[in-house]
Design a protein around this motif. Structure first.
Motif, PDB file in Angstrom:
ATOM      1  N   HIS A 113      48.390  58.849  42.802  1.00 19.79           N
ATOM      2  CA  HIS A 113      47.254  58.948  41.901  1.00 19.79           C
ATOM      3  C   HIS A 113      46.091  58.154  42.456  1.00 19.79           C
ATOM      4  O   HIS A 113      46.395  57.228  42.998  1.00 19.79           O
ATOM      5  N   ASN A 116      43.908  57.484  38.296  1.00 19.93           N
ATOM      6  CA  ASN A 116      44.718  58.112  37.340  1.00 19.93           C
ATOM      7  C   ASN A 116      44.837  59.736  37.091  1.00 19.93           C
ATOM      8  O   ASN A 116      45.186  60.179  36.333  1.00 19.93           O
ATOM      9  N   SER A 338      49.401  50.938  40.733  1.00 16.16           N
ATOM     10  CA  SER A 338      48.559  52.067  40.300  1.00 16.16           C
ATOM     11  C   SER A 338      48.566  53.363  40.963  1.00 16.16           C
ATOM     12  O   SER A 338      48.213  54.437  40.357  1.00 16.16           O
ATOM     13  N   LYS A 342      50.291  56.917  36.483  1.00 19.41           N
ATOM     14  CA  LYS A 342      49.048  57.128  35.672  1.00 19.41           C
ATOM     15  C   LYS A 342      49.125  55.725  34.485  1.00 19.41           C
ATOM     16  O   LYS A 342      50.041  55.639  33.938  1.00 19.41           O
ATOM     17  N   SER A 343      47.695  55.137  34.215  1.00 20.97           N
ATOM     18  CA  SER A 343      47.860  54.036  33.748  1.00 20.97           C
ATOM     19  C   SER A 343      46.635  54.305  32.790  1.00 20.97           C
ATOM     20  O   SER A 343      45.565  55.098  33.349  1.00 20.97           O
ATOM     21  N   ASN A 344      46.432  53.577  31.639  1.00 23.04           N
ATOM     22  CA  ASN A 344      45.386  53.785  30.782  1.00 23.04           C
ATOM     23  C   ASN A 344      44.190  52.851  31.057  1.00 23.04           C
ATOM     24  O   ASN A 344      43.208  52.798  30.482  1.00 23.04           O
TER      25      ASN A 344
END
Length: 357
Positions: A113, A116, A338, A342-344
């Motif tokens: 990714h 994201n 990361s 997927k992270s916010n």
């Protein structure tokens, strides 16, 4: 990858490729032949003032340039390109035998990714120093202070793969150190100013394969990003697809492939060392609906325990340090995490280390 686009690949509308492509005339093409006749280590500055000036203005104005007459033997480049094609043509079952995981970050991976959003590509990573055996920190109070090593995961097939990779790595690493000498000179530093940072380097080479993509208007081979390391030396094939964000107006510019050249770009760590004199620049990779594309970046990276901060020679009362120290090992680890999920939240960036003036 199916007829219906998987949402994990879809870029937000503002980051999707444009219909029209701007081909770069501006990215500097630099001829390295002035240093090729010099056998001395390190290079002698007087005879190459013109070249040093060219490198300096390319780093300042673009953060990117292309080099020719670089002394990396074409045969060794062709050998690794051929090995990469053969490896990526293997079945997924075969490739995942050397798949990387969260502990050992080297090997094959097909679900990376960037910002994201999943990239339309598969990769294989190996480290240049083997094994990479490093204390993650030289701080004895650090609970992370254990010895560990990264081992390359070499596939059985193609049989010539490992040798091709190692031979190429040796040559391109030499070129990267020469370029660092030229960059040092362009900043008014001694040519070998950066050498010691790479004694236990964590440099790696990545083989990229971008398969043809049925929806090139929605996905990217590699989303917009800046390189975290020191310097990137990229070999790309003749398909092309690399785009650089032009500093003057923020426009995306396609870098035209030039036979037997390398594309060089400044990474985040040079930006910190130079106290923003040379900036790391955003770039991305387009996908092609008909053709697959291959590229091979070499990422020059310091030892994990390195604290990267603006160099004393480049700061004074009028130009105070803009950054506090960035510990390369911790920065790299945070960024690596990361890539897997997927992270916010936005991943760690060097501007998070800026000193509020």
């Amino acid at each position: 990858m199916g007829e219906v686009v998987d949402p994990v690949y879809v870029q937000a509308p503002e980051h999707r490729p444009k219909e029209s492509v701007i081909i770069a005339e501006g990215i500097p093409l630099i001829d390295l032949s002035p240093i090729n006749y010099q056998q001395e280590e390190p290079i002698i500055p007087v005879s190459i003032q013109g070249l040093v000036k060219e490198i300096g203005s390319a780093c300042k104005e673009w953060g990117f340039f292309q080099v020719i007459n670089h002394k990396v033997p074409l045969g060794k480049r062709e050998k690794i390109e051929d090995a990469a094609r053969k490896f990526f043509a293997l079945s997924l079952e075969e490739k995942i035998k050397v798949r990387r995981d969260a502990i050992n970050v080297l090997g094959y991976f097909e679900a990376e990714h960037t910002k994201n959003v999943r990239d339309w590509k598969e990769i294989y990573d190996f480290n240049v120093q083997q094994p990479t055996f490093i204390p993650p920190s030289d701080d004895s109070d650090d609970d992370q202070n254990i010895q560990f090593q990264w081992d390359n995961r070499w596939p059985q097939n193609p049989p010539e793969f490992r040798e091709a990779c190692q031979e190429y790595a040796q040559e391109v690493e030499k070129l990267a150190y020469k370029l660092m000498e030229l960059i040092a000179l362009s900043l008014g530093l001694a040519p070998n100013r950066f050498h010691d940072f790479f004694r236990h380097n964590t440099s790696n080479i990545r083989l990229n394969h971008y398969p043809p993509c049925p929806y090139p208007h929605l996905a990217l081979g590699l989303g917009r990003h800046k390189d975290t390391g020191v310097l990137t030396v990229l070999a790309q094939d003749d398909v092309g697809g690399l785009e650089v964000r032009r500093k003057s107006d923020g426009e995306w510019i396609r870098v035209r492939p030039i036979s037997n050249s390398f594309i060089i770009n400044v990474g985040d760590m040079i930006q910190v060392w130079s106290n923003d004199a040379y900036e790391s620049v955003e770039h991305r990779v387009m996908v092609n609906s008909e053709k697959e594309r291959f590229s091979i970046p070499f990422f020059l990276k310091p030892a994990l325990y390195t604290d990267v901060k603006p160099l004393e020679e480049l700061t004074d009362e009028n130009n105070p340090p803009i950054y506090k120290a960035v510990n390369w090992g911790k920065f790299r680890t945070a960024r690596m995490r990361s890539n897997f999920v997927k992270s916010n939240v936005e991943n760690l960036q060097i501007y998070h280390f800026k000193i509020s003036q």
